[in-house]
Motif scaffolding. Structure first.
Motif, PDB file in Angstrom:
ATOM      1  N   GLY A 106      33.438 -39.764 -22.506  1.00  0.00           N
ATOM      2  CA  GLY A 106      32.027 -39.975 -22.218  1.00  0.00           C
ATOM      3  C   GLY A 106      31.345 -38.727 -21.699  1.00  0.00           C
ATOM      4  N   THR A 251      31.048 -43.794 -22.303  1.00  0.00           N
ATOM      5  CA  THR A 251      32.502 -43.951 -22.211  1.00  0.00           C
ATOM      6  C   THR A 251      33.290 -43.136 -23.220  1.00  0.00           C
ATOM      7  N   LEU A 298      32.102 -50.721 -16.617  1.00  0.00           N
ATOM      8  CA  LEU A 298      32.509 -49.563 -17.402  1.00  0.00           C
ATOM      9  C   LEU A 298      33.914 -49.144 -16.982  1.00  0.00           C
ATOM     10  N   CYS A 302      35.288 -43.519 -17.095  1.00  0.00           N
ATOM     11  CA  CYS A 302      33.885 -43.131 -17.265  1.00  0.00           C
ATOM     12  C   CYS A 302      33.498 -42.102 -16.208  1.00  0.00           C
TER      13      CYS A 302
END
Length: 752
Positions: A106, A251, A298, A302
């Protein structure tokens, strides 16, 4: 070479290719300016006439900094194919950015916010021409009586496509191009309007366009699974595509992944998207025919801060909804994304947790709202929050505007202090060495490239984590260096010794001896008791003084340890060593990337390729195992244990100072009681003396002025002097007590 009247390009300069057209890098024949030309192929002319011209018409209507500009529509000389001449974006697309190993997990937070700003500006696409500003939801509380700026004025051009009633229908990272601005900043621009059309809020369409991983499930069912259905589609299908795109950007991976991948297991892909529970933002199937696993947050890999994640996840959850009745409309999406972009970030390092937080707050909110936001991330209640900034206590008045908060950065945050004693947990992260693939023994150019890309991505994640862990150690040491309570100890010791000095001067033994010699005094016993009380008070204050001196010595040793460890952190070169390995691995990866496009390798080239695989594996092992796991992680975990010990020591010292404050306050009360007792004794002695002198005057009036006995006069004078000194002592102890209360934790004023 191919050309139009004004532009020239080579077919080797291919930028992208689709079902109906190819895009090339071209030049203006007169100025040499670089442009992009979209050349339509034969298949494009098989479409209805209105479909062929739709992209021209849409682009002619649009004029916005986050939409690729259309310069001209021309034709090639020989075949007379239509050519769109457009703005050239030299830095690829968002997809190429995400496919870079550096962003395998990400985008960094700053870059993601740029994407969000650029995408949100142009992708509120419902077509309502006269839209009222959205209402501010309750979680965006503003200062009472203060005007709240409208999201319309905050983000210029955000509703450009919306005002023009355009639905894109093929939003994906590959259709968001990247351009570098004059100052090196990223500018993202939406392109490829081949599937776009004009559509108002209440209109529907039945044609299907788009890329399958980003398609709304209803469109996926018809376009990919080829199942007949009578559903019509509205403008909100773009919201689903935006949700998948934002998740991908945050991500590095798609939100919905069946076993074997989206393109190999299409039925399961459809099932994941349609069976997704409310609030879930991702779903995966990790085993063949295995259960579906849902995620409501998430992933830990991340790179976005928890503060931004808490703002983003509700948006993703509400636009990744299959049922249109449950899905947000564009007004709500517009309001919530604009709300994020209007917030400022306050960096807060929690010393007790050893974690850096990003607190997103509106500048017009009160500090009370900021303190509550800090509580949501740290679980430190507002009444227990105290802040240091650059070595000084930073007092935050709850009723003031958040604009009074210091300007912070990740390297210069507010340091949060808490009264609670807890074991620092530190940064939660996943070891990037987990689940990385290994090279197959035989030469397989495509497989070797894919493996090298995955391992290199893990290496870049390790580099990011190493920098984060090292910065965390620096913030731990710096915060503790500021929070060693040395100034508090020094000031507490000063007021304690001051009180002791006053008591010592009031305990002159000759005064009590004079009183004791007056056997006719009935107050002798009480004076003796008072003397014992004052002596006990002096001894107690002396013990406090000694105890605080010991605390000062202990804290001085702690400061020496902190300085030594800060020098060690500054001397750490593991990040530079990881970067060195990555540079070497990157060279091999780029060679693998070139080789995969070839049909095969010669004998010598194949031997070199095998050696490159060996060297790549050796570098990866050194990076991920030796430098990251055995050096960076081990040092960080050791620093957490040491930090926890130091925090406990500081916590105990803080509690000790609080107990000293309470003791001095109690001693002050004792001194006041003693002073009152002395006053009463003095009053009685003076009254008795006056009565005796009156009787003597009545019985035998003296011829000269009367003189009291020397012993009695001396007693009265000494008692008066002692009483006055006790009054001064009581006054000073009261003042000192107020100072002590200010020193006791938590502090209420900035320290020097």
């Amino acid at each position: 070479m191919q050309s139009t009247v004004n532009y020239l390009w080579h077919t080797d300069d291919l930028l992208g290719q689709g079902a109906t057209a190819s895009v090339y890098k071209a030049r203006n024949k007169k100025s040499g300016e670089l442009v992009a030309v979209k050349v339509f192929n034969t298949a494009s002319y098989l479409r209805p006439r209105e479909v062929q011209v739709r992209e021209f018409e849409v682009l002619r209507k649009l004029n916005h900094q986050n939409i690729v500009k259309l310069f001209a529509v021309e034709e090639t000389g020989g075949s007379r194919q239509k050519v769109l001449v457009m703005e050239y974006c030299s830095s690829g697309s968002l997809l190429s950015v995400l496919e870079s190993p550096e962003n395998a997990f990400g985008l960094p937070e700053e870059e993601f916010l740029v994407v969000l700003r650029c995408v949100a500006r142009v992708n509120t696409l419902s077509g309502s021409k006269d839209r009222l500003p959205p209402k501010v939801s309750p979680r965006h509380e503003a200062v009472p009586g203060q005007r709240t700026s409208s999201p319309l004025s905050a983000v210029a051009g955000m509703n450009h496509l919306r005002e023009n009633g355009i639905v894109h229908r093929d939003i994906k990272p590959g259709n968001i191009l990247r351009l570098l601005g004059e100052e090196g900043q990223s500018i993202y621009k939406l392109t490829d309007f081949g599937a776009a059309r004009e559509l108002d809020d209440d209109e529907k369409f039945v044609s299907v366009y788009g890329t399958e991983e980003y398609l709304h499930p209803d469109m996926y069912e018809r376009a990919v699974l080829r199942k007949p259905q009578q559903k019509t589609f509205g403008v909100t299908v773009d919201l689903w595509s935006i949700g998948v795109t934002l998740y991908h950007a945050a991500t590095g991976s798609l939100p919905f992944i069946p076993y074997g991948g989206p393109r190999r297991n299409k039925e399961m892909m459809y099932r994941i998207t349609t069976e997704k529970p409310a609030g879930a933002i991702a779903g995966t199937q990790k085993q063949e025919n295995g259960p579906l696993e849902w995620s409501y947050t998430l992933p830990v890999t991340c790179r976005l801060s928890l503060g931004l994640q808490s703002q983003l996840v509700p948006i993703l959850a509400n636009i990744l909804e299959v049922e249109q009745a449950k899905c947000w409309g564009f007004d709500q999406f517009f309001a919530e994304t604009s709300d994020i972009l209007q917030r400022v970030v306050v960096h807060v390092f929690s010393l007790s947790q050893a974690v850096l937080h990003h607190v997103y707050i509106h500048a017009h909110n009160t500090i009370a709202i900021f303190l509550e936001a800090v509580y949501e991330q740290t679980r430190v209640a507002p009444q227990h929050q105290k802040f240091l900034f650059e070595g000084h206590f930073w007092v935050l008045e709850p009723n003031l505007s958040a604009q009074h908060i210091a300007h912070t950065t990740a390297s210069s945050p507010l340091t949060l202090l808490s009264t609670a004693s807890e074991t620092p947990m530190g940064l939660a992260f996943k070891d990037p060495a987990q689940d990385i693939p290994k090279f197959f023994p035989k030469v397989d150019l495509q497989a070797d490239y894919t493996t090298a890309k995955s391992v290199l991505g893990a290496g870049y994640q390790a580099l990011w984590l190493a920098r984060t862990l090292l910065a965390g150690q620096e913030l731990m040491l710096r915060g503790l260096h500021w929070e060693t309570l040395q100034a508090t100890c020094r000031r507490t010791l000063e007021v304690t010794r001051m009180a002791l000095l006053f008591l010592s001067s009031s305990l002159g033994t000759e005064r009590f001896s004079s009183v004791a010699g007056m056997t006719e005094m009935q107050e002798l016993k009480k004076v003796t008791e008072l003397r014992s009380r004052l002596r006990a008070l002096a001894e107690a204050l002396s013990r406090c003084s000694h105890s605080i001196t010991e605390s000062q010595t202990s804290l001085s040793n702690l400061r020496s340890e902190l300085l030594k460890n800060r020098d060690q952190v500054h001397a750490d070169r593991s990040v530079q060593q990881i970067q060195y390995c990555l540079d070497k691995m990157n060279l091999i990866y780029k060679q693998f990337k070139k080789s995969r496009m070839r049909p095969g390798l010669g004998y010598n080239e194949e031997q070199i390729h095998k050696l490159d695989k060996v060297n790549f594996s050796r570098l990866a092992k050194r990076l991920l195992l030796q430098l990251f796991q055995e050096t960076c992680v081990q040092k960080y975990q050791t620093s957490l244990v040491t930090h926890g010990r130091w925090m406990r020591e500081v916590h105990e010292t803080r509690n000790h100072l609080r107990m000293v404050s309470c003791s001095v306050a109690a001693y002050n009360t004792e001194a006041q009681g003693a002073q009152e007792g002395l006053s009463q004794i003095l009053d009685r002695v003076s009254h008795q003396l006056l009565q005796d002198r009156t009787k003597e005057a009545q019985v035998s009036p003296p011829l000269t002025a009367p003189y009291p006995s020397p012993a009695l006069t001396d007693l009265v004078l000494q008692m008066q002097e002692l009483c006055e000194e006790m009054k001064l002592l009581a006054f000073d102890l009261q003042d000192n007590n107020r100072v002590i209360e200010g020193l006791s934790w938590p502090p209420s004023a900035p320290d020097s």
